[in-house]
Design an enzyme around this catalytic site. Structure first.
Site, mmCIF file in Angstrom:
data_model
loop_
_atom_site.group_PDB
_atom_site.id
_atom_site.type_symbol
_atom_site.label_atom_id
_atom_site.label_comp_id
_atom_site.label_asym_id
_atom_site.label_seq_id
_atom_site.Cartn_x
_atom_site.Cartn_y
_atom_site.Cartn_z
ATOM 1 N N LYS A 86 0.856 -1.194 0.000
ATOM 2 C CA LYS A 86 0.000 0.000 0.000
ATOM 3 C C LYS A 86 0.889 1.240 0.000
ATOM 4 O O LYS A 86 1.738 1.406 0.885
ATOM 5 C CB LYS A 86 -0.875 -0.029 1.244
ATOM 6 C CG LYS A 86 -2.137 0.763 1.170
ATOM 7 C CD LYS A 86 -2.959 0.397 2.403
ATOM 8 C CE LYS A 86 -4.181 1.228 2.558
ATOM 9 N NZ LYS A 86 -4.794 0.996 3.879
HETATM 10 C C1 E4P Z 1 -8.246 1.512 3.554
HETATM 11 O O1 E4P Z 1 -7.396 1.193 2.750
HETATM 12 C C2 E4P Z 1 -8.271 2.851 4.171
HETATM 13 O O2 E4P Z 1 -7.091 3.117 4.860
HETATM 14 C C3 E4P Z 1 -9.455 3.002 5.099
HETATM 15 O O3 E4P Z 1 -10.620 2.506 4.448
HETATM 16 C C4 E4P Z 1 -9.649 4.423 5.583
HETATM 17 O O4 E4P Z 1 -10.829 4.511 6.317
HETATM 18 P P1 E4P Z 1 -11.179 5.781 7.241
HETATM 19 O O5 E4P Z 1 -11.383 6.965 6.372
HETATM 20 O O6 E4P Z 1 -12.421 5.389 7.974
HETATM 21 O O7 E4P Z 1 -9.993 5.969 8.154
#
Ligand code: E4P
Length: 226
Positions: A86
């Protein structure tokens, strides 16, 4: 649409995998900290997650410059066959994505909020792109509309020639906060929604299902007493 689970909890992953709903996992440092994760255990933890999940596990780099992201990405990808690295949507992140994709390593480009960003991610060879829905809602803007624009724009093109293994990019609807976000993501054709455990549980519920079960149980009581 496939579901990924947005968590670092092994218990949540084990339970949700048993429901047959989980095709992958996304994690981030906040989620890892939430379960009391320590930096020195991070790699072992990712390995455990990878062994539980029948699909890609996104593990985030924490470096800011391209060379460090590439080094971290290589190390993460070496942990298990199903790691997707990521990488945040920055110019350094794009350079790291291109380099990692050239080595056949899958990248999930995260923190994406616009069509141009999504196209840049695709051109860099990202295997997944993660537009965030809820973060738009946080600032009183329409995250679903942005997601729809990104899905529609990417579907106009074929990015297989730039992907890591000749695969096209898939859109992960991220920052999903409730079942309505899931509904909207599915209706507009997102490939994947990454959802917290609580939201995935809610997706299996409906008040009429609960009422129907109660009525069913009452009817069976009558039958047994007849
Ligand atoms: C996933 O890859 C993201 O980091 C996550 O869905 C972010 O979610 P949030 O906006 O609730 O922190």
């Amino acid at each position: 649409m496939k579901f990924f689970l947005d968590t670092a909890s092994l218990d949540e992953i084990t339970e949700a995998v048993s429901w047959g709903a989980v095709a992958g996992v996304t994690t981030n440092p906040t989620l890892y900290a939430k379960i009391g994760g320590k930096l020195q255990d991070f790699e072992q933890h990712i390995k455990k997650i990878c062994s539980l999940v029948p699909g890609p596990v996104s593990a985030e780099v924490d470096a800011a410059d391209a060379q460090s992201m590439i080094a971290q990405g290589r190390a993460l990808a070496a942990l298990a066959d199903n790691v997707a690295v990521k990488v945040p949507m920055t110019l350094s992140g794009l350079a790291a994505t291109r380099a990692l994709a050239n080595e056949g390593i899958e990248v999930n480009m995260t923190l994406v909020f616009s069509v141009p960003q999504a196209i840049m991610a695709a051109r860099a060879g990202a295997r997944f792109v993660s537009p965030f829905v809820g973060r738009f809602d946080d600032i009183a803007e329409d995250g679903i509309e942005q997601l729809a624009n990104i899905v529609a724009a990417l579907h106009n093109y074929d990015f297989r020639d730039v992907g890591p293994k000749g695969q096209s990019i898939e859109v992960i609807a991220a920052s999903i906060r409730n079942p309505n976000h899931v509904t909207q993501a599915a209706l507009l054709g997102a490939d994947i929604a990454t959802v917290p455990f609580g939201v995935l549980k809610k997706c299996a519920e409906h008040p009429l299902t609960t009422n129907g079960l109660a009525a069913f149980a009452a009817d069976w009581e009558k039958v047994k007493q007849a």
